[in-house]
Write a protein that holds these residues in place. Structure first.
Motif, PDB file in Angstrom:
ATOM      1  N   ASN A   1       0.838  -1.208   0.000  1.00 36.67           N
ATOM      2  CA  ASN A   1       0.000   0.000   0.000  1.00 36.67           C
ATOM      3  C   ASN A   1       0.866   1.248   0.000  1.00 36.67           C
ATOM      4  N   ASP A   2       0.840   2.084   1.012  1.00 37.07           N
ATOM      5  CA  ASP A   2       1.447   3.418   0.911  1.00 37.07           C
ATOM      6  C   ASP A   2       2.936   3.435   0.563  1.00 37.07           C
TER       7      ASP A   2
ATOM      8  N   GLU B   1      -5.417  10.625   7.050  1.00 38.86           N
ATOM      9  CA  GLU B   1      -4.210   9.810   7.039  1.00 38.86           C
ATOM     10  C   GLU B   1      -3.103  10.474   6.220  1.00 38.86           C
ATOM     11  N   CYS B   2      -1.890  10.005   6.449  1.00 38.63           N
ATOM     12  CA  CYS B   2      -0.725  10.332   5.619  1.00 38.63           C
ATOM     13  C   CYS B   2      -0.560  11.800   5.246  1.00 38.63           C
TER      14      CYS B   2
ATOM     15  N   ARG C   1      -1.281   8.554  13.349  1.00 37.60           N
ATOM     16  CA  ARG C   1      -0.220   7.804  12.642  1.00 37.60           C
ATOM     17  C   ARG C   1       0.336   8.547  11.428  1.00 37.60           C
ATOM     18  N   ASP C   2       1.353   7.950  10.850  1.00 37.88           N
ATOM     19  CA  ASP C   2       1.975   8.362   9.581  1.00 37.88           C
ATOM     20  C   ASP C   2       2.792   9.645   9.714  1.00 37.88           C
TER      21      ASP C   2
ATOM     22  N   LYS D   1       2.099  -4.807   8.947  1.00 34.59           N
ATOM     23  CA  LYS D   1       2.923  -4.420   7.795  1.00 34.59           C
ATOM     24  C   LYS D   1       4.421  -4.391   8.072  1.00 34.59           C
TER      25      LYS D   1
ATOM     26  N   PRO E   1      -7.840   2.149   0.031  1.00 33.99           N
ATOM     27  CA  PRO E   1      -8.232   1.158   1.030  1.00 33.99           C
ATOM     28  C   PRO E   1      -9.722   0.815   0.924  1.00 33.99           C
TER      29      PRO E   1
ATOM     30  N   TYR F   1       3.772   0.771  10.575  1.00 36.10           N
ATOM     31  CA  TYR F   1       2.913   1.531   9.671  1.00 36.10           C
ATOM     32  C   TYR F   1       3.666   2.682   9.016  1.00 36.10           C
TER      33      TYR F   1
ATOM     34  N   GLN G   1       4.628   0.120   2.273  1.00 33.70           N
ATOM     35  CA  GLN G   1       3.891  -0.718   3.216  1.00 33.70           C
ATOM     36  C   GLN G   1       3.695  -2.077   2.568  1.00 33.70           C
TER      37      GLN G   1
ATOM     38  N   TRP H   1       0.136   5.739  -3.842  1.00 38.64           N
ATOM     39  CA  TRP H   1      -0.292   4.333  -3.900  1.00 38.64           C
ATOM     40  C   TRP H   1      -1.359   4.234  -4.995  1.00 38.64           C
TER      41      TRP H   1
ATOM     42  N   TYR I   1      -4.029   7.107  -3.637  1.00 39.89           N
ATOM     43  CA  TYR I   1      -4.202   7.374  -2.208  1.00 39.89           C
ATOM     44  C   TYR I   1      -2.828   7.526  -1.550  1.00 39.89           C
ATOM     45  N   ALA I   2      -2.820   8.193  -0.394  1.00 42.71           N
ATOM     46  CA  ALA I   2      -1.662   8.259   0.509  1.00 42.71           C
ATOM     47  C   ALA I   2      -0.350   8.653  -0.174  1.00 42.71           C
TER      48      ALA I   2
END
Ligand code: FRU
Length: 482
Positions: A42-43, A220-221, A161-162, A70, A303, A102, A59, A299, A282-283
């Protein structure tokens, strides 16, 4: 390295070896995009140019084509085109990251590469804990984990996070994707003078802040950087409702431009603008390279958006990263252009035409069964209509009267046609990168971008057709190599 870490790395490598043949024989395996060697990617994480070499982590879930605890996979490159798969950078071996290393970022400090990432911890009932952790590398290949450096500030839930870290003046700053206790999405800003002790300065953007209305339950991110004369904050908010042509995917990724006041920790910004209008994006994460370019990779997935229906799952892998794009701030607009190094991918030129008059009947272009190619169109005066049929699964089209540009694809879930659109005043340039199962389209020098996975069924098309009303100034198609 702890025993647990060694064991996890051994198991992940075993998984790669065991599935090598199945993965590599996959018909939809991409030719020139970064993918996981097995399992789920993913990211993009830790994007940095360090001692001249680009490093791009991702990820990674090696053991299945779904999400979970991850790892950080690792690629490196001298030129953003030829990538080398490096040894696994991080495995979720310690108590503070046992449910996943993560997403996070990389910086250079005292000649070392330093990673910041989220240690994700869940108990048997699914309750979360979150730790922002540090890992240090002297050689850019092996990473020494230093454990948590940031504990959860009391204003937020454990959806925190991130971390993305950068330097401004003498201090280090970190933005973190967050959910405040009222269950709305935020970006938290932290500061440190030594990378060890971090002070939480507060939320700088989020749902119901800075004149923004309700805007999702989690962001996120985040990523924050200077571009031209503005500060740009990128974030991936979750929980937006679709609104006309906007916010059509399950989750979004976009940016706010404005000015960050580092003293008061406040960010005045304009509206949210989606970075990509396609189906899968995304991200994204950016880095400033040694040439002074702001580069971004995303990415090529979203999700929970039909992830379990991707046809590549049959071959034990899923998802990929986008091509690297350079970001520019020109006349109050963020432009995204494919990194110039991507020209290195060009092999044979398949088509070259100039002053080509478009008609409703269409012109057929012989692309010689190529599965991976780049097309570049320029339209000196714009076109009143344009339709590009790339295969039996993807079509692009523009209509100057409605000022709508659309990418249509055959859904890999229902096999029905579905579309993503944006409004566009005029179409003057179109550049498309087609790979075995993806497409990235850049319009008008990067004013709008569409990214999508496409899964052509049946035979490879020998031809693409282009129809419409107007004149193509220049048209070129190159075969691209992996
Ligand atoms: C975004 C994300 C991040 C998280 C990571 C886990 O896609 O959910 O917020 O750190 O993926 O893989």
């Amino acid at each position: 390295m702890t025993e647990r870490e060694q064991e996890l790395i051994r198991l992940a490598k075993e998984e790669v070896e065991k599935n090598k043949e199945v993965v590599e024989s996959a018909p939809y395996r991409l030719r020139y995009h970064l993918m996981p060697p097995v399992g789920l990617l993913n990211d993009p994480n830790g994007f940095i140019q360090w001692n001249g070499t680009y490093h791009l982590f991702y990820q990674w879930m090696p053991f299945k084509t779904g999400h979970g605890a991850k790892f950080w996979g690792h690629y490196s490159s001298k030129d953003l085109v030829n990538w080398k798969h490096e040894p696994i950078a991080l495995a979720p071996s310690e108590w503070f990251e046992k449910n996943g290393c993560y997403s996070g970022s990389a910086i250079e400090h005292d000649g070392k590469m330093v990673l910041f990432y989220t240690g994700n911890v869940k108990d048997a009932d699914g309750n979360r804990e979150t730790y922002q952790c540090m890992a240090v590398s002297e050689d850019g290949v092996t990473f020494d984990k230093r454990g948590p450096v940031v504990e959860l500030p009391e204003e937020y839930t454990a959806h925190f996070r991130d971390p993305k870290v950068w330097k401004k003046g003498a201090d280090w700053y970190m933005v973190v994707g967050a959910q405040s206790k009222d269950l709305t999405g935020k970006v938290a800003l932290l500061r440190s003078s030594d990378l060890q002790e971090w002070e939480h300065l507060g939320a700088i953007a989020g749902s119901s802040m800075n004149g923004l209305g309700e805007f999702g339950y989690m962001w996120e991110c985040p990523d924050l950087f200077e571009l031209g004369d503005v500060d740009v904050l990128i974030a991936s908010p979750q929980g937006l409702e679709a609104e006309g042509m906007k916010y059509q995917n399950v989750y979004q990724a976009g940016y706010f431009s404005g000015k960050l006041d580092y003293e008061t920790a406040s960010f005045k910004h304009d509206d949210f603008v989606e970075l990509d209008r396609g189906f899968e994006f995304y991200a994204p994460q950016t880095t400033l390279d040694e040439k002074g370019r702001r580069l971004m990779v995303g990415w090529m997935g979203v999700p929970e958006q039909d992830e379990d229906k991707h046809p590549t799952i049959a071959h034990m892998w899923i998802h990929a990263l986008t091509l690297p794009r350079e970001l520019k701030w020109i006349d109050g607009k963020l432009l995204q252009v494919p990194a110039e190094e991507l020209a290195l991918l060009r092999k044979e030129q398949l088509v070259e035409k100039s002053e080509l008059l478009l008609s409703d009947d269409g012109v057929v272009l012989d692309i010689r069964e190529s599965k991976a190619f780049e097309m570049s169109f320029s339209f000196e005066k714009g076109v009143s209509s344009f339709e590009l049929e790339l295969s039996d699964t993807v079509k692009l089209n523009f209509d100057a009267s409605s000022r709508v540009f659309s990418l249509r694809r055959k859904s890999f879930v229902t096999e029905e046609w579905e579309s993503r659109s944006c409004s566009l005043q005029v179409l003057t340039e179109l550049q498309a990168y087609v790979d075995t199962s993806s497409i990235e389209v850049f319009l008008n020098g990067g004013e709008e971008v569409f990214t999508a996975r496409i899964f052509p069924d049946g035979a490879v098309p020998e031809m693409v057709t282009v129809a419409g009303n107007g004149t193509i100034g220049e048209l070129r198609v190159w075969e691209l190599s992996g």
